[in-house]
Structure formats: structure tokens, C-alpha cells
Design a protein around this motif. Structure first.
Motif, PDB file in Angstrom:
ATOM      1  N   LEU A  80       0.868  -1.172   0.000  1.00 44.18           N
ATOM      2  CA  LEU A  80       0.000   0.000   0.000  1.00 44.18           C
ATOM      3  C   LEU A  80       0.904   1.220   0.000  1.00 44.18           C
ATOM      4  CD1 LEU A  80      -2.597  -1.009   2.762  1.00 44.18           C
ATOM      5  CD2 LEU A  80      -2.774  -1.330   0.285  1.00 44.18           C
ATOM      6  N   ARG A  81       0.596   2.184  -0.882  1.00 41.43           N
ATOM      7  CA  ARG A  81       1.417   3.394  -0.978  1.00 41.43           C
ATOM      8  C   ARG A  81       0.552   4.594  -1.316  1.00 41.43           C
ATOM      9  NH1 ARG A  81       4.452   0.237   0.800  1.00 41.43           N
ATOM     10  NH2 ARG A  81       6.488  -0.400   0.073  1.00 41.43           N
ATOM     11  N   GLY A  82       0.525   5.572  -0.433  1.00 46.86           N
ATOM     12  CA  GLY A  82      -0.107   6.854  -0.731  1.00 46.86           C
ATOM     13  C   GLY A  82      -1.609   6.798  -0.902  1.00 46.86           C
ATOM     14  N   THR A  83      -2.151   7.945  -1.291  1.00 49.18           N
ATOM     15  CA  THR A  83      -3.599   8.076  -1.424  1.00 49.18           C
ATOM     16  C   THR A  83      -3.989   8.387  -2.856  1.00 49.18           C
ATOM     17  OG1 THR A  83      -3.363  10.384  -0.727  1.00 49.18           O
ATOM     18  CG2 THR A  83      -4.089   8.814   0.950  1.00 49.18           C
ATOM     19  N   SER A  90     -17.143   9.371  -7.611  1.00 45.28           N
ATOM     20  CA  SER A  90     -17.634   8.867  -6.329  1.00 45.28           C
ATOM     21  C   SER A  90     -16.835   9.540  -5.209  1.00 45.28           C
ATOM     22  CB  SER A  90     -17.439   7.348  -6.284  1.00 45.28           C
ATOM     23  OG  SER A  90     -17.925   6.807  -5.087  1.00 45.28           O
ATOM     24  N   PRO A  91     -17.508   9.976  -4.131  1.00 40.95           N
ATOM     25  CA  PRO A  91     -16.824  10.689  -3.045  1.00 40.95           C
ATOM     26  C   PRO A  91     -16.050   9.736  -2.132  1.00 40.95           C
ATOM     27  CG  PRO A  91     -19.141  10.469  -2.528  1.00 40.95           C
ATOM     28  CD  PRO A  91     -18.959   9.881  -3.898  1.00 40.95           C
ATOM     29  N   VAL A  92     -14.930   9.230  -2.635  1.00 41.18           N
ATOM     30  CA  VAL A  92     -14.116   8.248  -1.918  1.00 41.18           C
ATOM     31  C   VAL A  92     -12.647   8.660  -1.990  1.00 41.18           C
ATOM     32  CG1 VAL A  92     -13.327   5.833  -1.877  1.00 41.18           C
ATOM     33  CG2 VAL A  92     -15.720   6.353  -2.425  1.00 41.18           C
ATOM     34  N   VAL A  93     -11.954   8.559  -0.854  1.00 43.49           N
ATOM     35  CA  VAL A  93     -10.500   8.673  -0.798  1.00 43.49           C
ATOM     36  C   VAL A  93      -9.997   7.336  -0.280  1.00 43.49           C
ATOM     37  CG1 VAL A  93      -8.548   9.770   0.375  1.00 43.49           C
ATOM     38  CG2 VAL A  93     -10.406  11.161  -0.517  1.00 43.49           C
ATOM     39  N   PHE A  94      -8.907   6.862  -0.875  1.00 46.50           N
ATOM     40  CA  PHE A  94      -8.412   5.548  -0.504  1.00 46.50           C
ATOM     41  C   PHE A  94      -6.892   5.508  -0.500  1.00 46.50           C
ATOM     42  CE2 PHE A  94      -9.272   5.587  -5.073  1.00 46.50           C
ATOM     43  CZ  PHE A  94      -8.109   5.073  -5.629  1.00 46.50           C
ATOM     44  N   VAL A  95      -6.371   4.475   0.168  1.00 44.53           N
ATOM     45  CA  VAL A  95      -4.957   4.154   0.088  1.00 44.53           C
ATOM     46  C   VAL A  95      -4.816   3.207  -1.096  1.00 44.53           C
ATOM     47  CG1 VAL A  95      -3.030   3.009   1.240  1.00 44.53           C
ATOM     48  CG2 VAL A  95      -4.514   4.543   2.529  1.00 44.53           C
ATOM     49  N   ALA A  96      -3.833   3.512  -1.940  1.00 47.52           N
ATOM     50  CA  ALA A  96      -3.668   2.795  -3.205  1.00 47.52           C
ATOM     51  C   ALA A  96      -2.766   1.572  -3.054  1.00 47.52           C
ATOM     52  CB  ALA A  96      -3.076   3.739  -4.244  1.00 47.52           C
ATOM     53  N   LEU A  97      -2.972   0.603  -3.919  1.00 45.56           N
ATOM     54  CA  LEU A  97      -2.080  -0.545  -4.016  1.00 45.56           C
ATOM     55  C   LEU A  97      -0.985  -0.218  -5.018  1.00 45.56           C
ATOM     56  CD1 LEU A  97      -4.691  -1.963  -2.833  1.00 45.56           C
ATOM     57  CD2 LEU A  97      -3.853  -4.004  -4.002  1.00 45.56           C
TER      58      LEU A  97
END
Length: 178
Positions: A80-83, A90-97
Motif C-alpha cells: 500500500l502506498r499513498g492516497t 464517487s466521493p471516496v479517498v483511498f490508500v492505493a495498491l
């Protein structure tokens, strides 16, 4: 969250890769810090199959399908790296693969077949949600707060979750890979 309405004799399930500790606690804390009202109901995870309805008498068949899928997949590493974000769609923030994307895509495709075949609302993109359907300022805060986040772990199983009447997603069965 878009949940299908559950009728009598039905269960609402989801299939996901659980995030191990200490990362699960860190990602949960990030969701709480973003004032996400679902933070206490959804454990950190990588979705393989979103909320899906099954008749209770289909659950054994679904679990047999999931066991077959898991048996045919090898364990793999996730980084997992960064956002990132799905805005404005879509109103989503996530941690990226940064690693493990193709393995998750292959698992998702295999899981979403047979008894669990269904239409997707959005194209599949593996991620770990840290803010969902909160005001833009909270989405921005989550994006910035976790922008340098990093975690590495091995995936050797996925889980079938069930959505309880109390709104909490709980693991019900584990499916070891390989």
C-alpha cells in the motif's frame, strides 16, 4: 453506502482481503479522523465482491465456490502506498495498491463468477477506503493525512463477510489461498 435491500431468508455478504495489524488499526484511525460515519462498521479491507444478496440456502454453494477460487490462487504480496480518489465520480479517498493489483483483479474476476456472478456498478479497482461519502473538506483532509502512507504485507487468504442487523460487517469464513 449502496446496500441491496435484504428480504426474508436472505443474507448480505461481501468478499474481501482483510488488512492485518498493525495496519488495520492505522487505517481505521484514518477513517475515524476523516469523520467517516462507517469507520466503526467496516473493517479495513480490499474488496473482492461488494455487498451481495444470497438466499440463506445458497450460502453453502457460495462457500464451496469461494473455496475452489482460493485453492486455485497463490499467496501474494501487497504494498500500500499513498492516497488516491475516485472523485468526481464517487466521493471516496483511498490508500492505493502499488503491488498486488493484478492478483486482486484475478481473484475478483474468479470470485465474481458462478453463483456470485453479477453486474458491477463501477469497474473494479483494488484499494483500501479511508473516507467515503463525507464532505469534501474531510475527503481532502484524509487525502493529505495519508498521502505518504506505506504498508507491506502478505495475503494468504480472503474472507466472506456478513452484514449484520447492527450494520457491522463481520468475517464469517476464511478461504486460504493455494
Amino acid at each position: 453506502m449502496n446496500l441491496p435491500d435484504r428480504g426474508p431468508g436472505q443474507v448480505r455478504i461481501g468478499i474481501a482481503i482483510e488488512i492485518p495489524e498493525p495496519y488495520a488499526a492505522e487505517l481505521s484511525a484514518a477513517r475515524v479522523a476523516a469523520d467517516d460515519p462507517l469507520a466503526d462498521f467496516i473493517p479495513p479491507h480490499i474488496t473482492l465482491l461488494g455487498p451481495t444478496l444470497l438466499d440463506v440456502d445458497q450460502l453453502a454453494e457460495a462457500r464451496a465456490h469461494l473455496a475452489d477460487v482460493a485453492a486455485g490462487a497463490a499467496p501474494f504480496a501487497v504494498k500500500l502506498r499513498g492516497t488516491a480518489t475516485f472523485r468526481p465520480i464517487s466521493p471516496v479517498v483511498f490508500v492505493a495498491l502499488a503491488q498486488g493489483i493484478s492478483e486482486c483483479e484475478q481473484l475478483e474476476s474468479s470470485v465474481r463468477s458462478g453463483i456470485l456472478d453479477g453486474e458491477l456498478r463501477f469497474n473494479y479497482h483494488p484499494h483500501v477506503t479511508i473516507a467515503h461519502e463525507v464532505p469534501d473538506a474531510d475527503l481532502d483532509k484524509a487525502f493529505e493525512a495519508m498521502s505518504d502512507y506505506s504498508a507491506d504485507f502478505d495475503v494468504d487468504r480472503f474472507y466472506q463477510y456478513e452484514h449484520g442487523d447492527d450494520g457491522i460487517w463481520r468475517p464469517q469464513a476464511a478461504f486460504p489461498l493455494g
